[in-house]
Design a protein around this motif. Structure first.
Motif, PDB file in Angstrom:
ATOM      1  N   ALA A  93      55.000  21.939  31.318  1.00 33.81           N
ATOM      2  CA  ALA A  93      54.496  20.615  31.726  1.00 33.81           C
ATOM      3  C   ALA A  93      55.622  19.596  31.781  1.00 33.81           C
ATOM      4  N   VAL A  94      56.554  19.653  30.829  1.00 39.43           N
ATOM      5  CA  VAL A  94      57.684  18.728  30.827  1.00 39.43           C
ATOM      6  C   VAL A  94      58.573  18.980  32.042  1.00 39.43           C
ATOM      7  N   THR A  95      58.806  20.252  32.362  1.00 37.74           N
ATOM      8  CA  THR A  95      59.613  20.575  33.539  1.00 37.74           C
ATOM      9  C   THR A  95      58.992  19.989  34.800  1.00 37.74           C
ATOM     10  N   ARG A  96      57.689  20.166  34.952  1.00 36.59           N
ATOM     11  CA  ARG A  96      57.017  19.659  36.162  1.00 36.59           C
ATOM     12  C   ARG A  96      57.055  18.139  36.219  1.00 36.59           C
ATOM     13  N   GLU A  97      56.853  17.484  35.070  1.00 36.11           N
ATOM     14  CA  GLU A  97      56.900  16.021  35.056  1.00 36.11           C
ATOM     15  C   GLU A  97      58.301  15.516  35.373  1.00 36.11           C
ATOM     16  N   ALA A  98      59.316  16.156  34.801  1.00 38.28           N
ATOM     17  CA  ALA A  98      60.692  15.753  35.073  1.00 38.28           C
ATOM     18  C   ALA A  98      61.040  15.980  36.542  1.00 38.28           C
ATOM     19  N   LYS A 100      55.832  11.912  28.886  1.00 39.17           N
ATOM     20  CA  LYS A 100      55.626  10.469  28.720  1.00 39.17           C
ATOM     21  C   LYS A 100      54.486  10.193  27.740  1.00 39.17           C
ATOM     22  N   GLU A 101      53.419  10.977  27.839  1.00 37.34           N
ATOM     23  CA  GLU A 101      52.272  10.798  26.949  1.00 37.34           C
ATOM     24  C   GLU A 101      52.658  11.043  25.493  1.00 37.34           C
ATOM     25  N   THR A 105      64.858  11.605  27.290  1.00 42.78           N
ATOM     26  CA  THR A 105      63.487  11.721  26.769  1.00 42.78           C
ATOM     27  C   THR A 105      63.389  12.750  25.649  1.00 42.78           C
ATOM     28  N   ARG A 106      64.503  13.463  25.371  1.00 37.28           N
ATOM     29  CA  ARG A 106      64.533  14.552  24.377  1.00 37.28           C
ATOM     30  C   ARG A 106      63.554  15.664  24.725  1.00 37.28           C
ATOM     31  N   GLY A 107      63.184  15.766  26.016  1.00 44.08           N
ATOM     32  CA  GLY A 107      62.323  16.853  26.459  1.00 44.08           C
ATOM     33  C   GLY A 107      60.857  16.653  26.153  1.00 44.08           C
ATOM     34  N   ALA A 152      55.749  10.799  24.237  1.00 50.85           N
ATOM     35  CA  ALA A 152      56.651   9.724  23.824  1.00 50.85           C
ATOM     36  C   ALA A 152      55.876   8.456  23.473  1.00 50.85           C
ATOM     37  N   ALA A 153      54.797   8.193  24.217  1.00 52.26           N
ATOM     38  CA  ALA A 153      53.974   7.014  23.932  1.00 52.26           C
ATOM     39  C   ALA A 153      53.307   7.139  22.557  1.00 52.26           C
ATOM     40  N   GLU A 154      52.840   8.351  22.229  1.00 47.58           N
ATOM     41  CA  GLU A 154      52.235   8.579  20.914  1.00 47.58           C
ATOM     42  C   GLU A 154      53.271   8.373  19.809  1.00 47.58           C
ATOM     43  N   PHE A 155      54.474   8.901  20.018  1.00 48.94           N
ATOM     44  CA  PHE A 155      55.526   8.754  19.016  1.00 48.94           C
ATOM     45  C   PHE A 155      55.941   7.291  18.869  1.00 48.94           C
ATOM     46  N   ARG A 156      55.902   6.538  19.975  1.00 49.85           N
ATOM     47  CA  ARG A 156      56.239   5.112  19.915  1.00 49.85           C
ATOM     48  C   ARG A 156      55.226   4.379  19.048  1.00 49.85           C
ATOM     49  N   THR A 157      53.949   4.740  19.162  1.00 52.79           N
ATOM     50  CA  THR A 157      52.918   4.114  18.329  1.00 52.79           C
ATOM     51  C   THR A 157      53.153   4.431  16.853  1.00 52.79           C
ATOM     52  N   ILE A 158      53.478   5.688  16.566  1.00 48.95           N
ATOM     53  CA  ILE A 158      53.769   6.090  15.187  1.00 48.95           C
ATOM     54  C   ILE A 158      54.973   5.320  14.663  1.00 48.95           C
ATOM     55  N   PHE A 159      55.994   5.187  15.495  1.00 46.91           N
ATOM     56  CA  PHE A 159      57.204   4.475  15.087  1.00 46.91           C
ATOM     57  C   PHE A 159      56.895   3.010  14.762  1.00 46.91           C
ATOM     58  N   ARG A 160      56.106   2.373  15.585  1.00 47.70           N
ATOM     59  CA  ARG A 160      55.770   0.963  15.346  1.00 47.70           C
ATOM     60  C   ARG A 160      55.016   0.779  14.032  1.00 47.70           C
ATOM     61  N   ARG A 161      54.117   1.715  13.757  1.00 51.54           N
ATOM     62  CA  ARG A 161      53.384   1.626  12.491  1.00 51.54           C
ATOM     63  C   ARG A 161      54.309   1.840  11.303  1.00 51.54           C
TER      64      ARG A 161
END
Length: 260
Positions: free
Chosen positions: A111-116, A148-149, A143-145, A151-160
């Motif tokens: 999925a990451v390959t196709r998105e990239a 986007k979805e 993006t560290r592979g 990375a968005a989840e990890f961004r939320t975790i990071f903010r918390r």
């Protein structure tokens, strides 16, 4: 070179030490990993031996090392690209592209390959020439592979974890985050990964470092799983499971022949 002077200086300062702020040559692989590269130790050692007999680099020497590493990396990348181009048409389809990315160490899922590919395939033909492949690899480096979805989840975790107070989060929250994300990594292995990223022992990670850490945990757990499969499964089961895991980004570094 995909890294500008500011990026290189930031990494040099993070991994460098001493009053003269020099970077030990034994830390070059970690520095390259931090930059998103996938170096091999023998390649790094070869460049170092050509440059110096000393055990540390000044920033000027580090920048020259990066230039040489990049030249060698592109040469090897072109060779890998040509080998993956099975029909010899000068471009890779998505299946050829995915296998090359696995072998190059970027370990994305299908999925990451196709998105990239959608990100860089501007003409929309579903094929990637060498110049586009370089762009795609840079996309995955940044993006560290991850999708986007994801990375968005990890961004939320990071903010918390950062309590909304700044651009870093405390490393003491990492065991809880790893558990929340479903990882089973033990505390000793997690601490080793943290030390490789938080080189100056600040006790804080920025968002890119969090992505780097999560990718390292994934690689660690996939490697452990591959080892267990080789040790305990019959050959038919090994092939079936490893074919599945290849689609999930496993590279089988220790047992490459088993994935054939």
């Amino acid at each position: 070179i995909p890294w500008d002077d500011a990026e290189l200086r930031a990494v040099f300062n993070k991994f460098g030490s001493g009053d003269d702020r020099e970077l030990r040559t034994e830390d070059l692989c970690n520095a390259l990993h931090y930059l998103g590269a996938r170096p091999r130790q023998n390649d790094v050692d070869g460049i170092v031996s050509e440059m110096t007999s000393y055990s540390s680099f000044s920033f000027h020497e580090f920048a020259e090392f990066i230039r040489r590493y990049r030249e060698q990396d592109v040469r090897e990348l072109r060779g890998q690209f040509e080998a993956a181009d099975r029909d010899g048409n000068g471009a890779l389809d998505v299946d050829e592209l995915h296998m090359l990315l696995l072998e190059a160490g970027y370990s994305p899922t299908g999925a990451v390959t196709r998105e990239a590919l959608r990100e860089i395939d501007k003409d929309g033909d579903g094929m990637v020439e060498f110049e586009e492949f370089e762009q795609l690899r840079e996309h995955l480096r940044k993006t560290r592979g991850f999708l986007k979805e994801e990375a968005a989840e990890f961004r939320t975790i990071f903010r918390r974890a950062s309590r909304g107070e700044g651009n870093t989060m405390p490393t003491e929250d990492l065991p809880r985050i790893a558990n929340y994300l479903g990882f089973s990594i033990d505390s000793e292995a997690l601490e080793k990964i943290v030390r490789s990223i938080d080189k100056n022992s600040s006790g804080e990670l920025n968002f890119d470092e969090l992505l780097q850490l999560i990718r390292s945990i994934q690689d660690y757990e996939l490697d452990k799983l591959c080892t267990l499969i080789v040790e305990h499964a019959d050959k038919r089961a090994q092939k079936a499971v490893m074919n599945f895991l290849t689609g999930r980004g496993a590279r089988f570094r220790a047992q490459p022949s088993q994935s054939q």
